[in-house]
Design a protein around this motif. Structure first.
Motif, PDB file in Angstrom:
ATOM      1  N   ASP A   2       1.813  -0.016   0.475  1.00  0.00           N
ATOM      2  CA  ASP A   2       0.606  -0.512  -0.185  1.00  0.00           C
ATOM      3  C   ASP A   2      -0.643  -0.148   0.612  1.00  0.00           C
ATOM      4  N   GLU A   3      -1.468   0.713   0.046  1.00  0.00           N
ATOM      5  CA  GLU A   3      -2.754   1.103   0.637  1.00  0.00           C
ATOM      6  C   GLU A   3      -2.619   1.412   2.128  1.00  0.00           C
ATOM      7  N   THR A  45       3.706   4.868  -3.355  1.00  0.00           N
ATOM      8  CA  THR A  45       2.562   4.481  -2.531  1.00  0.00           C
ATOM      9  C   THR A  45       1.358   4.189  -3.417  1.00  0.00           C
ATOM     10  N   THR A  46       0.679   3.070  -3.182  1.00  0.00           N
ATOM     11  CA  THR A  46      -0.599   2.818  -3.849  1.00  0.00           C
ATOM     12  C   THR A  46      -1.714   3.367  -2.962  1.00  0.00           C
ATOM     13  N   LEU A  47      -2.724   3.950  -3.600  1.00  0.00           N
ATOM     14  CA  LEU A  47      -3.811   4.573  -2.848  1.00  0.00           C
ATOM     15  C   LEU A  47      -5.143   4.359  -3.546  1.00  0.00           C
ATOM     16  N   PRO A  87       3.027  -3.880   3.492  1.00  0.00           N
ATOM     17  CA  PRO A  87       1.772  -4.387   2.921  1.00  0.00           C
ATOM     18  C   PRO A  87       0.565  -3.713   3.567  1.00  0.00           C
ATOM     19  N   GLN A  88      -0.577  -3.843   2.911  1.00  0.00           N
ATOM     20  CA  GLN A  88      -1.801  -3.212   3.414  1.00  0.00           C
ATOM     21  C   GLN A  88      -2.137  -3.701   4.822  1.00  0.00           C
ATOM     22  N   LYS A 127      -1.606  -2.766  -8.989  1.00  0.00           N
ATOM     23  CA  LYS A 127      -0.874  -1.864  -8.090  1.00  0.00           C
ATOM     24  C   LYS A 127      -0.006  -2.635  -7.094  1.00  0.00           C
ATOM     25  N   THR A 128      -0.597  -3.627  -6.425  1.00  0.00           N
ATOM     26  CA  THR A 128       0.169  -4.407  -5.442  1.00  0.00           C
ATOM     27  C   THR A 128       1.269  -5.212  -6.125  1.00  0.00           C
TER      28      THR A 128
END
Length: 277
Positions: A175-176, A206-208, A90-91, A46-47
């Protein structure tokens, strides 16, 4: 911004030599202004996908097209201009600890600034009302002049998201964004991102990890597993069975009472066993 990946493969920058690509022959299309949530277990890629779309990583095979341009075939100056239209959060946001929040938020505008203007903004914030409004949408307006190192982890994460609202980008890659937020703040943050992206006409990817939030708020869900596309579906079609297959051997990561998962047949009521003395 329009996205087209054609059999794209990419390796995470921290990967050991000879390691398998984090993304493998991925095909993906995202229309301008679309809002997509990417889910999958840890190590799914994902990232790496976001870094590939942000032009931070070149594809090792296949192609990446952004608005019908191949970024890595552009001259350096044009590639830099294209990167100015991309916003990657970034996260863990890279916020200097001694910096004031107002300066950190206004840094979202740096791609549109010249060198002198960028340096000046570090000492004399140019548009304090805009920073206030962006923070207010994440319920952080009272932190405008706080130092970053005095914020909680969740507050720092929301400051990082506030930058998107001031960015000149037409593609937001997040990201997250909820890893340090409680459930109430999580829903508020996602609602704010989605509504702001719609207002701007920005494409949002969006990553989740929070599958329930993804299914509730995003119209389209992309599932990644082992660097490959597991599914690409409307949220209403992401069934319990698909999620079980996606998170097989990673069930502990599949958390949250996802409303959309109740499409299965109701369980047969179990008989009540009574013990008499």
């Amino acid at each position: 911004m329009k996205i087209a990946l054609n059999a794209a493969s990419a390796r995470h920058p921290a990967a050991r030599p000879g390691a398998a690509p984090a993304l493998q022959a991925l095909d993906l299309r995202v229309a301008p202004g679309e809002q997509v949530a990417v889910i999958g277990p840890s190590g799914a890629g994902k990232t790496t996908l976001l870094q590939l779309l942000a032009c931070a990583l070149p594809p090792r095979a296949g192609s990446v097209m952004l608005d019908d341009q191949a970024p890595w075939q552009l001259p350096r100056a044009e590639l830099q201009r294209l990167r100015g239209r991309l916003f990657l959060a970034p996260q863990v946001p890279p916020l200097p600890p001694r910096q004031r929040v107002v300066t950190a938020v206004l840094a979202g505008r740096l791609p549109a600034m010249g060198t002198w203007q960028s340096l000046r903004s570090l000492f004399y914030p140019a548009d304090i009302p805009a920073a206030f409004d962006a923070l207010d949408r994440f319920d952080l307006a009272d932190k405008l002049f706080e130092r970053v190192d005095r914020l909680s982890g969740g507050e720092r994460q929301r400051v990082g998201l506030s930058r998107a609202l001031l960015s000149p980008a037409s593609l937001w890659l997040i990201d997250e964004p909820l890893s340090a937020l409680d459930p109430t703040r999580s829903h508020q943050a996602i609602d704010t991102l989605l509504s702001a992206a719609r207002e701007r006409g920005a494409t949002l990817v969006t990553t989740l990890h929070q599958v329930d939030v993804a299914l509730e708020h995003f119209p389209r869900i992309v599932g990644l597993r082992d660097g490959a596309l597991a599914f690409d579906l409307p949220a209403a079609e992401v069934t319990r069975e698909r999620l079980r297959a996606l998170y097989a051997q990673h069930e502990h990561e599949l958390t949250g009472p996802a409303p959309a998962l109740d499409d299965a047949m109701p369980a047969t009521p179990q008989p009540v066993v009574m013990h008499c003395r």
